[in-house]
Scaffold this motif. Structure first.
Motif, PDB file in Angstrom:
ATOM      1  N   THR A 275      52.037  88.147 -19.317  1.00  0.00           N
ATOM      2  CA  THR A 275      51.979  89.606 -19.333  1.00  0.00           C
ATOM      3  C   THR A 275      53.331  90.201 -19.009  1.00  0.00           C
ATOM      4  O   THR A 275      53.773  91.161 -19.643  1.00  0.00           O
TER       5      THR A 275
ATOM      6  N   LEU B 192      46.992  93.787 -23.150  1.00  0.00           N
ATOM      7  CA  LEU B 192      47.428  92.391 -23.163  1.00  0.00           C
ATOM      8  C   LEU B 192      46.502  91.503 -22.334  1.00  0.00           C
ATOM      9  O   LEU B 192      46.155  90.393 -22.746  1.00  0.00           O
TER      10      LEU B 192
ATOM     11  N   LEU C 291      50.436  85.160 -28.313  1.00  0.00           N
ATOM     12  CA  LEU C 291      50.801  85.487 -26.932  1.00  0.00           C
ATOM     13  C   LEU C 291      50.963  84.227 -26.088  1.00  0.00           C
ATOM     14  O   LEU C 291      51.757  84.197 -25.147  1.00  0.00           O
TER      15      LEU C 291
ATOM     16  N   ASP D 191      54.785  88.498 -29.500  1.00  0.00           N
ATOM     17  CA  ASP D 191      53.890  89.649 -29.588  1.00  0.00           C
ATOM     18  C   ASP D 191      54.033  90.226 -30.993  1.00  0.00           C
ATOM     19  O   ASP D 191      55.136  90.587 -31.413  1.00  0.00           O
TER      20      ASP D 191
END
Length: 248
Positions: free
Chosen positions: A24, A60, A134, A145
């Motif tokens: 993240t 995300l 991801l 991404d």
């Protein structure tokens, strides 16, 4: 005995949450504001963004909940592997027969998870192929991404994706494809039209018109019905050498 039994589970959970936090942080350095709840993309009612995301980080996290799910990843790498590679190989063979893909096409699979699509491309002879997701899965998939691809401009002759419905920003998803695709290059999307997809989807598509409008530097050259793991349309775009206004 209980502490011994639970220790592997505890370690696994710690590792998963640590990886989640790391990914993240890496993928959200460039902050994006979430769209307003239920607002359509580009003002088009036939492409609707789902509500419920308070931030890009929240989006995300939601996507990573699926991608990092250990049971799903085990299924993707074992029980589903041969079936999906076989079906994708048929799709890609059909594209080669229609002169939309060749063994020399430098190719990208967007949202490739554990890389079945990449493996299928290599199986049909397209050796220079890579996927992004991801969560990386070397050597077939690197971390990336799809709202901000980690590649230079005009890098690929062919791009494929079946995760358009997972894009929170469809216009960014498409603009990144057009940025990294060479003039004359081919993009193939498998999408669902007028049928709600899974809970991890971020948008719903009710006709092909808004999708076609998003491809400002490309023209749609083919569209057909398919049975693609819950998706029902294959849409093919070719990036123009000259754009619709005479410039690229």
């Amino acid at each position: 005995m209980k502490p011994i039994l639970f220790k592997p589970l505890f370690i696994s959970l710690i590792f998963s949450f640590s990886l989640l936090a790391f990914l993240t942080l890496q993928t959200s350095r460039r902050r994006l504001k979430p769209p307003a709840a239920a607002v359509s993309a580009g003002g088009d009612a036939d492409l609707r963004i789902r509500s419920g995301y308070s931030s890009y980080d929240a989006y995300l996290h939601h996507q990573l909940n699926k991608t990092l799910n250990p049971k799903l990843r085990t299924i993707w790498k074992t029980r589903d592997w041969d079936r999906k590679v076989r079906v994708f190989s048929l799709f890609f063979t059909s594209l080669k027969e229609r002169n939309l893909l060749s063994n020399n096409s430098k190719s990208l699979c967007i949202g490739a998870r554990v890389g079945q699509e990449v493996a299928a491309l290599k199986r049909v002879g397209v050796s220079d192929s890579i996927g992004i997701d991801l969560v990386p899965y070397p050597p077939l998939v690197i971390q990336g991404d799809f709202h901000s691809q980690p590649f230079d401009d005009e890098n690929f002759e062919f791009e494929f994706s079946n995760v358009f419905d997972h894009a929170l920003y469809p216009e960014k998803f498409v603009s990144e494809i057009e940025r990294t695709l060479k003039p004359g290059g081919i993009c193939v999307l498998h999408v669902s039209v007028s049928k709600r997809t899974d809970k991890y989807s971020a948008n719903d598509l009710f006709s092909l018109e808004p999708l076609i409008k998003l491809f400002e530097k490309s023209e749609m050259i083919e569209e057909r019905r398919i049975d693609g793991f819950g998706l029902d349309r294959e849409v093919v775009f070719r990036k123009m050498v000259h754009s619709k206004n005479g410039r690229l």
